[in-house]
Design a protein around this motif. Structure first.
Motif, PDB file in Angstrom:
ATOM      1  N   VAL A  16      76.554  47.779 -77.633  1.00  0.00           N
ATOM      2  CA  VAL A  16      76.885  47.556 -76.227  1.00  0.00           C
ATOM      3  C   VAL A  16      76.358  46.194 -75.785  1.00  0.00           C
ATOM      4  O   VAL A  16      75.371  45.686 -76.302  1.00  0.00           O
ATOM      5  CB  VAL A  16      76.348  48.664 -75.292  1.00  0.00           C
ATOM      6  CG1 VAL A  16      76.894  50.013 -75.688  1.00  0.00           C
ATOM      7  CG2 VAL A  16      74.846  48.676 -75.245  1.00  0.00           C
ATOM      8  N   LYS A  17      77.052  45.657 -74.815  1.00  0.00           N
ATOM      9  CA  LYS A  17      76.727  44.330 -74.314  1.00  0.00           C
ATOM     10  C   LYS A  17      76.094  44.440 -72.930  1.00  0.00           C
ATOM     11  O   LYS A  17      76.652  45.082 -72.042  1.00  0.00           O
ATOM     12  CB  LYS A  17      78.027  43.540 -74.245  1.00  0.00           C
ATOM     13  CG  LYS A  17      77.911  42.190 -73.618  1.00  0.00           C
ATOM     14  CD  LYS A  17      79.272  41.529 -73.690  1.00  0.00           C
ATOM     15  CE  LYS A  17      79.254  40.160 -73.066  1.00  0.00           C
ATOM     16  NZ  LYS A  17      80.585  39.525 -73.173  1.00  0.00           N
ATOM     17  N   ILE A  18      74.947  43.823 -72.790  1.00  0.00           N
ATOM     18  CA  ILE A  18      74.260  43.813 -71.506  1.00  0.00           C
ATOM     19  C   ILE A  18      74.035  42.359 -71.094  1.00  0.00           C
ATOM     20  O   ILE A  18      73.646  41.529 -71.922  1.00  0.00           O
ATOM     21  CB  ILE A  18      72.921  44.572 -71.612  1.00  0.00           C
ATOM     22  CG1 ILE A  18      73.233  46.072 -71.724  1.00  0.00           C
ATOM     23  CG2 ILE A  18      72.019  44.297 -70.422  1.00  0.00           C
ATOM     24  CD1 ILE A  18      72.054  46.916 -72.029  1.00  0.00           C
ATOM     25  N   VAL A  19      74.303  42.067 -69.849  1.00  0.00           N
ATOM     26  CA  VAL A  19      74.166  40.698 -69.362  1.00  0.00           C
ATOM     27  C   VAL A  19      72.937  40.594 -68.458  1.00  0.00           C
ATOM     28  O   VAL A  19      72.652  41.499 -67.674  1.00  0.00           O
ATOM     29  CB  VAL A  19      75.450  40.259 -68.620  1.00  0.00           C
ATOM     30  CG1 VAL A  19      75.256  38.929 -67.904  1.00  0.00           C
ATOM     31  CG2 VAL A  19      76.617  40.155 -69.608  1.00  0.00           C
ATOM     32  N   VAL A  20      72.201  39.512 -68.643  1.00  0.00           N
ATOM     33  CA  VAL A  20      71.067  39.221 -67.757  1.00  0.00           C
ATOM     34  C   VAL A  20      71.454  38.003 -66.931  1.00  0.00           C
ATOM     35  O   VAL A  20      71.669  36.916 -67.479  1.00  0.00           O
ATOM     36  CB  VAL A  20      69.787  38.916 -68.563  1.00  0.00           C
ATOM     37  CG1 VAL A  20      68.615  38.654 -67.613  1.00  0.00           C
ATOM     38  CG2 VAL A  20      69.459  40.064 -69.517  1.00  0.00           C
TER      39      VAL A  20
END
Ligand code: GTP
Ligand code: MG
Length: 194
Positions: A16-20
């Motif tokens: 999964v891709k998580i953006v900060v």
């Protein structure tokens, strides 16, 4: 957004891709470097404009890190640039994300002001769960949190959590808050059958 936010990986696990994201100098690159198990691929460049007095380098494209939760789940972390002259990267990095962290420097009022526009752009871009993490938040109290909630127009369902981007346990807690929000949203969308 068309890309599915969860991709099956070869061995059967999920990536999964998580953006900060967040304002200039909020601590995004630091947060990803603190938690990533791989050396973070960063695109830091020397600052030459008038924000140079704040720090020497800034992210111009992205940061990239990875965390393996277990053999079934790997998180890929993408950090955005904070300076709005690189705002074209937000949409590129946001494509297919499961959720995002909006990191704000709680010691600087201008960080919260900048965060308003960034959050508006992200909310427009994707209806995915997010959490607001208040970096350098030692000493903030309930009224500070209320101030953040009001400025960012956050509903009660959006977590606002303290953060020390230099501390692994603190960064873990922020990520967990986001993952719980994702689970809550899934539960709301697909109520368990009795
Ligand atoms: N004391 C303290 N310093 C921090 C913390 N997080 C970041 N810093 C420092 O604050 C400065 C900015 O951090 P960065 O991680 O570069 O911030 P950024 O959000 O990636 O910045 P841009 O990419 O330029 O928008 C650096 O000098 C960090 O070492 C924190 O939690 N505590
Ligand atoms: Mg950065």
């Amino acid at each position: 957004m068309s890309t599915p936010s969860r991709n099956r990986r070869k061995h059967g696990g999920t990536a999964v891709k998580i953006v900060v994201t967040g304002p200039f100098s909020a601590g995004k690159t630091t947060l990803i470097r603190t938690i990533s198990e791989i050396t973070v691929l960063s695109t830091e460049k020397d600052i030459t404009d008038n924000t140079k007095s704040r720090k020497a380098e800034t992210t111009v494209a992205m940061d990239f890190g990875r965390i393996t939760i277990d053999r079934d789940l790997v998180l890929y972390l993408f950090g955005t640039p904070g300076q709005d002259r690189f705002d074209f990267m937000w949409e590129i990095l946001g494509e297919g994300m499961l959720g995002y962290i909006l990191l704000v420097d709680s010691s600087r009022p201008d960080s919260l002001e900048e965060a308003v526009g960034i959050l508006a752009a992200f909310r427009k871009m994707a209806r995915v769960p997010f959490v607001v993490a208040l970096n350098r938040s030692a000493g903030i109290d309930q009224s500070d949190e209320t101030n953040v909630r009001t400025a960012l127009e956050l509903g009660d369902e959006i977590p606002v959590v303290p953060c020390d981007a230099t501390d692994r346990e603190s960064v873990k807690a922020v990520l967990l808050a986001l993952l719980y929000s994702v689970v809550d949203q899934l539960d709301a969308a697909e109520p368990a059958r009795a």
